[in-house]
Motif scaffolding. Structure first.
Motif, mmCIF file in Angstrom:
data_model
loop_
_atom_site.group_PDB
_atom_site.id
_atom_site.type_symbol
_atom_site.label_atom_id
_atom_site.label_comp_id
_atom_site.label_asym_id
_atom_site.label_seq_id
_atom_site.Cartn_x
_atom_site.Cartn_y
_atom_site.Cartn_z
ATOM 1 N N TYR A 116 12.037 -55.658 -9.831
ATOM 2 C CA TYR A 116 11.744 -56.089 -8.466
ATOM 3 C C TYR A 116 13.063 -56.330 -7.728
ATOM 4 O O TYR A 116 13.993 -56.903 -8.292
ATOM 5 N N PRO A 117 13.164 -55.919 -6.468
ATOM 6 C CA PRO A 117 14.387 -56.208 -5.708
ATOM 7 C C PRO A 117 14.508 -57.693 -5.421
ATOM 8 O O PRO A 117 13.504 -58.384 -5.219
ATOM 9 N N ASN A 118 15.738 -58.194 -5.400
ATOM 10 C CA ASN A 118 15.999 -59.582 -5.064
ATOM 11 C C ASN A 118 16.084 -59.716 -3.553
ATOM 12 O O ASN A 118 17.071 -59.321 -2.938
ATOM 13 N N LEU A 119 15.042 -60.274 -2.953
ATOM 14 C CA LEU A 119 14.904 -60.298 -1.492
ATOM 15 C C LEU A 119 16.095 -60.947 -0.809
ATOM 16 O O LEU A 119 16.644 -60.424 0.154
ATOM 17 N N PHE A 120 16.525 -62.106 -1.290
ATOM 18 C CA PHE A 120 17.552 -62.870 -0.591
ATOM 19 C C PHE A 120 18.965 -62.342 -0.846
ATOM 20 O O PHE A 120 19.897 -62.760 -0.178
ATOM 21 N N ALA A 121 19.131 -61.473 -1.822
ATOM 22 C CA ALA A 121 20.474 -61.024 -2.188
ATOM 23 C C ALA A 121 20.768 -59.601 -1.745
ATOM 24 O O ALA A 121 21.872 -59.116 -1.973
ATOM 25 N N LEU A 122 19.815 -58.921 -1.139
ATOM 26 C CA LEU A 122 20.045 -57.533 -0.756
ATOM 27 C C LEU A 122 20.584 -57.451 0.666
ATOM 28 O O LEU A 122 20.122 -58.145 1.563
ATOM 29 N N ASN A 123 21.582 -56.598 0.834
ATOM 30 C CA ASN A 123 22.105 -56.370 2.170
ATOM 31 C C ASN A 123 22.637 -54.946 2.264
ATOM 32 O O ASN A 123 22.872 -54.279 1.261
ATOM 33 N N GLY A 124 22.767 -54.464 3.490
ATOM 34 C CA GLY A 124 23.328 -53.144 3.691
ATOM 35 C C GLY A 124 22.485 -52.040 3.090
ATOM 36 O O GLY A 124 21.252 -52.100 3.027
ATOM 37 N N ALA A 125 23.174 -51.009 2.602
ATOM 38 C CA ALA A 125 22.491 -49.832 2.071
ATOM 39 C C ALA A 125 21.691 -50.150 0.821
ATOM 40 O O ALA A 125 20.677 -49.498 0.537
ATOM 41 N N ALA A 126 22.120 -51.155 0.061
ATOM 42 C CA ALA A 126 21.400 -51.499 -1.172
ATOM 43 C C ALA A 126 19.979 -51.942 -0.873
ATOM 44 O O ALA A 126 19.066 -51.698 -1.669
ATOM 45 N N ARG A 127 19.778 -52.581 0.271
ATOM 46 C CA ARG A 127 18.428 -53.036 0.615
ATOM 47 C C ARG A 127 17.499 -51.844 0.776
ATOM 48 O O ARG A 127 16.384 -51.824 0.260
ATOM 49 N N TRP A 128 17.978 -50.818 1.506
ATOM 50 C CA TRP A 128 17.149 -49.629 1.697
ATOM 51 C C TRP A 128 16.944 -48.898 0.382
ATOM 52 O O TRP A 128 15.835 -48.441 0.069
ATOM 53 N N ALA A 129 18.007 -48.759 -0.390
ATOM 54 C CA ALA A 129 17.912 -48.007 -1.639
ATOM 55 C C ALA A 129 16.935 -48.653 -2.611
ATOM 56 O O ALA A 129 16.077 -47.983 -3.201
ATOM 57 N N ARG A 130 17.049 -49.967 -2.780
ATOM 58 C CA ARG A 130 16.131 -50.645 -3.704
ATOM 59 C C ARG A 130 14.715 -50.651 -3.157
ATOM 60 O O ARG A 130 13.749 -50.606 -3.919
ATOM 61 N N GLY A 131 14.587 -50.719 -1.836
ATOM 62 C CA GLY A 131 13.254 -50.640 -1.254
ATOM 63 C C GLY A 131 12.580 -49.316 -1.549
ATOM 64 O O GLY A 131 11.380 -49.254 -1.829
ATOM 65 N N ILE A 132 13.350 -48.238 -1.497
ATOM 66 C CA ILE A 132 12.798 -46.915 -1.793
ATOM 67 C C ILE A 132 12.387 -46.818 -3.258
ATOM 68 O O ILE A 132 11.305 -46.319 -3.591
ATOM 69 N N VAL A 133 13.241 -47.306 -4.158
ATOM 70 C CA VAL A 133 12.911 -47.255 -5.581
ATOM 71 C C VAL A 133 11.662 -48.087 -5.865
ATOM 72 O O VAL A 133 10.780 -47.678 -6.623
ATOM 73 N N PHE A 134 11.579 -49.242 -5.227
ATOM 74 C CA PHE A 134 10.399 -50.088 -5.429
ATOM 75 C C PHE A 134 9.144 -49.382 -4.921
ATOM 76 O O PHE A 134 8.083 -49.438 -5.551
ATOM 77 N N ALA A 135 9.251 -48.702 -3.774
ATOM 78 C CA ALA A 135 8.103 -47.959 -3.236
ATOM 79 C C ALA A 135 7.667 -46.868 -4.202
ATOM 80 O O ALA A 135 6.462 -46.620 -4.387
ATOM 81 N N VAL A 136 8.620 -46.216 -4.841
ATOM 82 C CA VAL A 136 8.278 -45.187 -5.828
ATOM 83 C C VAL A 136 7.543 -45.808 -7.007
ATOM 84 O O VAL A 136 6.570 -45.247 -7.521
ATOM 85 N N ARG A 137 8.001 -46.971 -7.437
ATOM 86 C CA ARG A 137 7.310 -47.654 -8.547
ATOM 87 C C ARG A 137 5.863 -47.975 -8.164
ATOM 88 O O ARG A 137 4.952 -47.860 -8.985
ATOM 89 N N VAL A 138 5.658 -48.365 -6.912
ATOM 90 C CA VAL A 138 4.299 -48.662 -6.451
ATOM 91 C C VAL A 138 3.457 -47.390 -6.409
ATOM 92 O O VAL A 138 2.326 -47.344 -6.903
ATOM 93 N N LEU A 139 4.006 -46.334 -5.830
ATOM 94 C CA LEU A 139 3.254 -45.089 -5.668
ATOM 95 C C LEU A 139 2.934 -44.436 -7.009
ATOM 96 O O LEU A 139 1.931 -43.717 -7.129
ATOM 97 N N THR A 140 3.762 -44.658 -8.010
ATOM 98 C CA THR A 140 3.525 -44.062 -9.325
ATOM 99 C C THR A 140 2.751 -44.992 -10.256
ATOM 100 O O THR A 140 2.605 -44.696 -11.440
ATOM 101 N N GLY A 141 2.249 -46.102 -9.720
ATOM 102 C CA GLY A 141 1.390 -46.982 -10.500
ATOM 103 C C GLY A 141 2.101 -47.933 -11.443
ATOM 104 O O GLY A 141 1.453 -48.603 -12.256
ATOM 105 N N GLN A 142 3.418 -48.045 -11.343
ATOM 106 C CA GLN A 142 4.127 -48.992 -12.209
ATOM 107 C C GLN A 142 3.874 -50.439 -11.785
ATOM 108 O O GLN A 142 3.894 -51.344 -12.614
#
Length: 596
Positions: A342-368
């Motif tokens: 899970y991404p750390n909401l309070f610690a993400l900034n800049g490009a890392a926020r978008w990147a981790r958000g995308i990876v998390f979305a993939v985990r959701v879409l693939t049923g993880q």
């Protein structure tokens, strides 16, 4: 202390109770929403550590300092939030005991300290040595020796939710309602708790606990390709996308240093100590805290830790301590994965926020991950709602936890009040000591940002009262016999900002004039809401509030540690302040530091 004329909609008086940096204020819970005289608070140093527990007398308001008693615990020994427990036969408001966990940074040991609330120096009547240290954290609760046993909770939101694994002892009983623990508690002890019986030495410090932070687990069976891909992307983001070097406010090596470092779970363990534990303390003192299950693999903020309950059960003068994670859906999914996913909401900034958000979305879409089963941490507070003990955090539904006769604590599951609560709720609900009703709120990511609601004595959640005149989400409230009170502070939550402009989830609007909203507590809509400007009145926690002059006036007591922009700077300068219009522009409407 702020006095407001509700009819005229204006402040008619302000009194400074103390110039000290006081927070985490508590009162005798029998006086919540009613006029009271005493409060107990933690005095914080410039690093946010609580060096002293103090007692305030509101009758002295207007003088230099309302502190009438104080208790320090020695050099490099720090306390947590105090909690007041009244004597069974006590009549006076302060006739009882104050409990807190302390930690000695010299000996690296933690203790439960019991103080006499009426003593002019808050004399210590008992100290229980803990078999494991308790990291610095926030809110706790004391419950009596009856143990809630949940038989009607529904865990059927999804297949993942049913997989919550508990540590249920085989000796527990299953009955409805509230029941005494079995076996029966021992007779009340007249022996000091530091008497050591032969053959029963205290357990060595943290010997029984599992590893402080779990290393990533090796999964024996081959992982599906999409899982391996997501894991690899997470590692790539940690090593190449995250900002390096990390600011100290989100660098795990700094954030989790000292007694902020996590601990492992500890099964029920007998304790020793000094002094005698009063009979009125038969029950359990439990504190919720921030404790990551795994060593963070990237930027990490203290608020992103998993919830852990540190429970001290007292029966017949004997003490048993345990530490257990709140087994949220997030916790169990990461436990299965063997690593943080899970991404750390309070610690993400800049490009890392978008990147981790995308990876998390993939985990959701693939049923993880199934986000409908919850995303929260249950790491902030505790409350006894609907005849049930619950661990709370604003980001998710409450999690029911259960005290067991042997001193253990188990997680039962999420609680939605018969499908009437679909989103998170405040971690600071108010329970009326006379009516038994619960007054709470939940915040939204889009208007209405504030939704106020009541939970009746039968556990039925009443319909939300949407407050459209509230400009940003809020997480705190106060109640009186007639009103519910909401602060509109300069510190604001911005849950959509991190997606819309990569901004911080929290920020400071220093040009904003703070307000207090007052609404009849049984209102069915916001038509009778009154907003009163109270410049500089920023507070994270209310202490108490009450009516005077037949409801024409309201008195509100709350803590204000430092100017709000300074508090956010200490929490995390690059993440919580943002830039541009969010930067502090001075201290307009600042007012005094300390407790109001």
């Amino acid at each position: 202390m702020v006095r407001i004329n509700v009819r005229e909609g204006k402040v008619v008086g302000r009194k400074l109770l103390s110039t000290r940096n006081l927070e985490l204020g508590v009162i005798n819970p029998k006086f919540l929403g009613r006029k009271n005289r005493y409060a107990f608070m933690a005095e914080a140093d410039l690093n946010g550590k609580c060096s002293t527990i103090v007692k305030l007398d509101f009758d002295l308001a207007g003088g230099n300092d309302c502190v009438v008693a104080a208790r320090s615990f020695g050099e490099r020994c720090f306390a947590g939030e105090p909690f007041f427990v009244g004597k069974e036969e006590g009549n006076g408001e302060d006739d009882g005991y104050v409990l807190t966990y302390t930690h000695d940074e010299g000996s690296w040991e933690s203790s439960l300290v019991v103080m006499d609330a009426k003593s002019p120096t808050l004399d210590i009547v008992a100290t229980v040595q803990l078999p494991q240290r308790v990291p610095y954290s926030y809110h706790g609760l004391f419950v009596t020796i009856t143990f809630p046993t949940i038989t009607n909770i529904r865990l059927g939101w999804g297949p993942d939710q049913i997989q919550l694994r508990t540590h249920s002892p085989k000796t527990s009983t299953t009955t409805t309602g509230l029941t005494r623990a079995t076996p029966s508690p021992p007779p009340h002890s007249t022996e000091p708790i530091n008497v050591k019986r032969e053959g029963s030495p205290p357990p060595p410090l943290e010997k029984a606990a599992r590893a402080v932070t779990q290393p990533y687990k090796l999964i024996a069976s081959p992982l599906p390709l999409h899982v391996m891909l997501c894991n690899a992307l997470d590692d790539f983001i940690s090593n190449f996308v995250n900002r390096h070097p990390l600011p100290s406010s989100i660098n795990p090596k700094d954030v989790l240093a000292g007694n902020y470092a996590p601990v492992g779970e500890l099964p029920p363990t007998k304790c020793t100590g000094e002094g005698r534990l009063p009979r009125c303390l038969d029950g359990a003192y439990i504190r919720n805290g921030l404790n990551p299950q795994f060593a963070p693999n990237a930027a990490y903020h203290l608020f992103d830790g998993d919830g852990m309950l540190h429970a001290m059960q007292i029966l017949g003068g004997q003490a048993t301590f345990c530490s257990r994670f709140v087994r949220t859906y997030k916790f169990t999914k990461e436990e299965e994965a063997g690593m943080p996913i899970y991404p750390n909401l309070f610690a993400l900034n800049g490009a890392a926020r978008w990147a981790r958000g995308i990876v998390f979305a993939v985990r959701v879409l693939t049923g993880q991950i199934n986000p409908t089963n919850g995303l929260g941490l249950a790491n902030t507070g505790l409350s006894f709602l609907d005849n049930t003990l619950m661990a709370l955090a604003e980001s998710d539904l409450p999690y029911v936890v259960q005290l067991m006769p042997d001193g253990d604590v188990i997680t039962v599951g999420r609680w939605d009040f018969a499908r009437k609560l679909s989103m998170g709720m405040t971690a600071h609900p108010k329970v009326d000591p006379v009516t038994g009703e619960v007054f709470a709120l939940r915040y939204g990511r889009i208007p209405p940002f504030l939704n106020y609601f009541i939970i009746g004595v039968d556990g039925t959640k009443q319909p939300d009262v949407p407050i459209f005149s509230f400009r940003q989400p809020s997480f705190v409230l106060a109640i009186t016999e007639r009103y519910a009170i909401f602060p509109d502070m300069q510190m604001v939550m911005k849950p959509l900002a991190m997606f819309t402009r990569m901004g911080p989830p929290m920020g400071c609007e220093a040009r904003k004039v703070t307000r207090v909203g007052i609404i009849p507590r049984y209102a069915t809509d916001e038509s009778k809401m009154k907003w009163i400007e109270v410049p500089g009145f920023n507070f994270v926690h209310s202490v108490n509030a009450w009516d005077e002059k037949g409801g024409q006036e309201v008195v509100l007591v709350a803590t204000k540690v430092v100017p709000v922009e300074h508090m956010l700077e200490r929490m995390s300068p690059p993440l919580l302040l943002g830039d541009g219009e969010d930067q502090p522009a001075g201290r307009e409407g600042g007012g005094e530091n300390g407790t109001l």
